[in-house]
Design an enzyme around this catalytic site. Sequence first.
Site, PDB file in Angstrom:
ATOM      1  CE  LYS A  66      23.718 -11.990 -82.698  1.00 10.36           C
ATOM      2  NZ  LYS A  66      23.928 -11.111 -81.545  1.00 10.36           N
ATOM      3  CG  ASN A  87      28.637 -13.550 -81.846  1.00  8.10           C
ATOM      4  OD1 ASN A  87      29.404 -14.495 -81.657  1.00  8.10           O
ATOM      5  ND2 ASN A  87      28.854 -12.354 -81.348  1.00  8.10           N
ATOM      6  CB  ALA A 131      20.936  -9.482 -77.054  1.00 11.58           C
ATOM      7  NE  ARG A 151       6.728  -8.287 -74.616  1.00 12.51           N
ATOM      8  CZ  ARG A 151       6.784  -7.759 -75.824  1.00 12.51           C
ATOM      9  NH1 ARG A 151       6.262  -6.566 -76.056  1.00 12.51           N
ATOM     10  NH2 ARG A 151       7.392  -8.390 -76.813  1.00 12.51           N
TER      11      ARG A 151
HETATM   12  P1  NDP Z   1      15.177 -10.284 -79.737  1.00 10.41           P
HETATM   13  O1  NDP Z   1      14.157  -9.897 -80.725  1.00 10.41           O
HETATM   14  O2  NDP Z   1      15.722 -11.660 -79.745  1.00 10.41           O
HETATM   15  O3  NDP Z   1      14.566 -10.052 -78.246  1.00 10.41           O
HETATM   16  C1  NDP Z   1      13.847  -8.893 -77.951  1.00 10.41           C
HETATM   17  C2  NDP Z   1      13.667  -8.750 -76.441  1.00 10.41           C
HETATM   18  O4  NDP Z   1      13.041  -7.481 -76.191  1.00 10.41           O
HETATM   19  C3  NDP Z   1      12.785  -9.816 -75.801  1.00 10.41           C
HETATM   20  O5  NDP Z   1      13.222 -10.053 -74.479  1.00 10.41           O
HETATM   21  C4  NDP Z   1      11.410  -9.119 -75.801  1.00 10.41           C
HETATM   22  O6  NDP Z   1      10.515  -9.581 -74.823  1.00 10.41           O
HETATM   23  C5  NDP Z   1      11.821  -7.700 -75.458  1.00 10.41           C
HETATM   24  N1  NDP Z   1      10.821  -6.696 -75.869  1.00 10.41           N
HETATM   25  C6  NDP Z   1      10.533  -6.304 -77.123  1.00 10.41           C
HETATM   26  N2  NDP Z   1       9.577  -5.337 -77.097  1.00 10.41           N
HETATM   27  C7  NDP Z   1       9.276  -5.140 -75.782  1.00 10.41           C
HETATM   28  C8  NDP Z   1       8.376  -4.263 -75.104  1.00 10.41           C
HETATM   29  N3  NDP Z   1       7.592  -3.411 -75.764  1.00 10.41           N
HETATM   30  N4  NDP Z   1       8.347  -4.297 -73.750  1.00 10.41           N
HETATM   31  C9  NDP Z   1       9.148  -5.149 -73.051  1.00 10.41           C
HETATM   32  N5  NDP Z   1      10.022  -6.003 -73.652  1.00 10.41           N
HETATM   33  C10 NDP Z   1      10.084  -6.008 -75.002  1.00 10.41           C
HETATM   34  O7  NDP Z   1      16.330  -9.178 -79.861  1.00 10.41           O
HETATM   35  P2  NDP Z   1      17.874  -9.359 -79.467  1.00 10.41           P
HETATM   36  O8  NDP Z   1      17.917 -10.020 -78.146  1.00 10.41           O
HETATM   37  O9  NDP Z   1      18.637  -9.941 -80.581  1.00 10.41           O
HETATM   38  O10 NDP Z   1      18.368  -7.835 -79.342  1.00 10.41           O
HETATM   39  C11 NDP Z   1      17.987  -7.016 -78.241  1.00 10.41           C
HETATM   40  C12 NDP Z   1      18.774  -5.698 -78.283  1.00 10.41           C
HETATM   41  O11 NDP Z   1      20.160  -5.912 -78.067  1.00 10.41           O
HETATM   42  C13 NDP Z   1      18.659  -4.972 -79.624  1.00 10.41           C
HETATM   43  O12 NDP Z   1      18.450  -3.590 -79.348  1.00 10.41           O
HETATM   44  C14 NDP Z   1      20.021  -5.165 -80.264  1.00 10.41           C
HETATM   45  O13 NDP Z   1      20.377  -4.077 -81.086  1.00 10.41           O
HETATM   46  C15 NDP Z   1      20.921  -5.209 -79.042  1.00 10.41           C
HETATM   47  N6  NDP Z   1      22.183  -5.959 -79.266  1.00 10.41           N
HETATM   48  C16 NDP Z   1      23.373  -5.281 -79.115  1.00 10.41           C
HETATM   49  C17 NDP Z   1      24.570  -5.928 -79.292  1.00 10.41           C
HETATM   50  C18 NDP Z   1      25.835  -5.165 -79.111  1.00 10.41           C
HETATM   51  O14 NDP Z   1      26.906  -5.676 -79.481  1.00 10.41           O
HETATM   52  N7  NDP Z   1      25.808  -3.989 -78.537  1.00 10.41           N
HETATM   53  C19 NDP Z   1      24.637  -7.361 -79.660  1.00 10.41           C
HETATM   54  C20 NDP Z   1      23.327  -7.983 -79.769  1.00 10.41           C
HETATM   55  C21 NDP Z   1      22.171  -7.281 -79.610  1.00 10.41           C
HETATM   56  P3  NDP Z   1       9.539 -10.855 -75.138  1.00 10.41           P
HETATM   57  O15 NDP Z   1      10.394 -12.052 -74.943  1.00 10.41           O
HETATM   58  O16 NDP Z   1       8.466 -10.711 -74.138  1.00 10.41           O
HETATM   59  O17 NDP Z   1       9.067 -10.687 -76.556  1.00 10.41           O
END
Ligand code: NDP
Length: 268
Positions: A66, A87, A131, A151
């Site tokens: 994205k 997207n 997201a 985080r």
């Molecule tokens: P990214 O990889 O861009 O971001 C991941 C996020 O999760 C970051 O904020 C990260 O924090 C956090 N994270 C990961 N592991 C941990 C942990 N162990 N503890 C705390 N925080 C954590 O992913 P996306 O933003 O693209 O996607 C996020 C979710 O949204 C996914 O599950 C995806 O499937 C869902 N989604 C659903 C959509 C829908 O249409 N329903 C559309 C788009 C996404 P940090 O910054 O600290 O690493």
Amino acid sequence: MTDKYAVIGNPIAHSKSPQIHMMFAEQTGQGISYETILAPLDGFTATVERLRSDGYKGCSVTVPFKFEAFELATELSVRARSAQAVNTLTFKDDSINGDNTDGAGLVRDIEQNLGISLKGKRVLLVGAGGAAFGVAQPLFKAGSRLSVTNRTIEKAQRMVESFDEEHVISIFEYSSLKNESFDVVINATSTGLSNEMPPLPSTIFAPGALAYDMMYGRKTPFMKFAREQGAQVADGLGMLVEQAAEAFNIWRGVRPDTAPVISKFRSS
Ligand code: NDP
């Protein structure tokens, strides 16, 4: 002539987008094809160029492309610009138009499908990845009192700094959420994928709160936790279908009815 569309991602085999768009096409009588395309991690631009030269009209973009789509687009919608992520790409003769329909999809799912107005509500957005960037400003524009946590707190700060409304959005460390509660808590982290959840206190849900996990297709620890605290729980299936409907509308100029599509997926 059938107009060709696709969704590009890596991985992509799990994507429900082809089924969703083909259901929209059938419902609205639009002659389109829609397929999944697995792009190599270093091959997003080349994949888009191939689609353009093969006459595709546009494509959806999912993880992890994205941000690259944002860079590649030659024209950006206001909401893509504020999300800093794209997207939905639309191919024109001499331009690539980028939009972001995730936020509109989420807001529509909460307000229209779940019947919960965001106006004046205390909303906590958990996460600051792709997201979260896509939905933060639309949540704010829907009139919510928005707070964010992540985080890596610098990423939450960066997300909020890019908004005009920076000064009215609160940023919390997880550890400082102990005395806070919210009407809507949105899990935009990817923790569900690894069967984990963000470290939220059990007091985070105000009475009657909505706990919304953007993840779909599985019960996550966040959903279980929220249910145990008495919150109303929703997964991200409605958002997925609503963001696709928004993209379909951009491409075809007709808005499909999402309700039968959502219920078909819920019952299968
Ligand atoms: P990214 O990889 O861009 O971001 C991941 C996020 O999760 C970051 O904020 C990260 O924090 C956090 N994270 C990961 N592991 C941990 C942990 N162990 N503890 C705390 N925080 C954590 O992913 P996306 O933003 O693209 O996607 C996020 C979710 O949204 C996914 O599950 C995806 O499937 C869902 N989604 C659903 C959509 C829908 O249409 N329903 C559309 C788009 C996404 P940090 O910054 O600290 O690493």
